[in-house]
Design a protein around this motif. Structure first.
Motif, PDB file in Angstrom:
ATOM      1  N   PRO A  60      40.038  39.059  48.230  1.00 46.36           N
ATOM      2  CA  PRO A  60      38.715  39.282  47.657  1.00 46.36           C
ATOM      3  C   PRO A  60      38.377  38.212  46.615  1.00 46.36           C
ATOM      4  N   PRO A  61      37.092  37.851  46.498  1.00 45.15           N
ATOM      5  CA  PRO A  61      36.703  36.793  45.577  1.00 45.15           C
ATOM      6  C   PRO A  61      36.879  37.142  44.100  1.00 45.15           C
ATOM      7  N   SER A  62      36.927  38.435  43.758  1.00 48.65           N
ATOM      8  CA  SER A  62      37.102  38.792  42.349  1.00 48.65           C
ATOM      9  C   SER A  62      37.889  40.090  42.233  1.00 48.65           C
ATOM     10  N   GLY A  63      38.370  40.343  41.030  1.00 48.84           N
ATOM     11  CA  GLY A  63      39.117  41.563  40.773  1.00 48.84           C
ATOM     12  C   GLY A  63      38.269  42.808  40.892  1.00 48.84           C
ATOM     13  N   GLU A  64      36.977  42.683  40.580  1.00 44.41           N
ATOM     14  CA  GLU A  64      36.081  43.831  40.679  1.00 44.41           C
ATOM     15  C   GLU A  64      35.913  44.283  42.131  1.00 44.41           C
ATOM     16  N   ILE A  65      35.794  43.321  43.034  1.00 43.52           N
ATOM     17  CA  ILE A  65      35.654  43.657  44.450  1.00 43.52           C
ATOM     18  C   ILE A  65      36.946  44.274  44.961  1.00 43.52           C
ATOM     19  N   GLU A  66      38.076  43.740  44.507  1.00 45.98           N
ATOM     20  CA  GLU A  66      39.368  44.309  44.896  1.00 45.98           C
ATOM     21  C   GLU A  66      39.483  45.762  44.413  1.00 45.98           C
ATOM     22  N   SER A  67      39.050  46.024  43.184  1.00 45.43           N
ATOM     23  CA  SER A  67      39.064  47.390  42.656  1.00 45.43           C
ATOM     24  C   SER A  67      38.114  48.291  43.440  1.00 45.43           C
ATOM     25  N   LEU A  68      36.953  47.768  43.804  1.00 50.38           N
ATOM     26  CA  LEU A  68      35.992  48.531  44.594  1.00 50.38           C
ATOM     27  C   LEU A  68      36.585  48.907  45.944  1.00 50.38           C
TER      28      LEU A  68
END
Length: 113
Positions: A60-68
């Protein structure tokens, strides 16, 4: 819910909130996962010769997307588990209500080999 039970639940909730606020204000801790920590420990033990066996197909491009995505996966799993718990609970209630305990053949229909 009775008034006494509501007060007990509220008191327990307030105790946990107070502990959280106290600990988070007095310590300098970061809230993070432990996914990257084993790699560092293995590199320390092996002297930096650690090479992963497999690489991710897509990162994923960012940690937020990974968390989502992780939260979405957890929600889908909880939904599936909740569906089956609800299904079997309703099935049990209907069986108890109707006195039906599954498909069973009458005594005369059983054949022995």
């Amino acid at each position: 819910m009775s008034r006494k039970l509501e007060l007990i639940v509220l008191a327990i909730l307030l105790i946990f909130v107070a502990q959280f606020i106290y600990i988070s204000s007095t310590t300098n801790a970061e809230y993070g996962g432990a996914d990257d920590k084993p790699e560092g420990v293995i590199e320390e033990i092996t002297g930096g010769t650690y090479k992963p066996i497999a690489e991710p197909i897509w990162e994923p491009p960012s940690g937020e997307i990974e968390s989502l995505l992780f939260a979405l996966q957890a929600a889908i799993g909880a939904g599936v588990i909740g569906y089956f718990f609800g299904y079997y609970r309703a099935k049990k209630n209907y069986e108890n209500k109707l006195g039906y305990k599954g498909k069973s053949k009458p005594e005369g229909d059983r054949h022995s080999l």
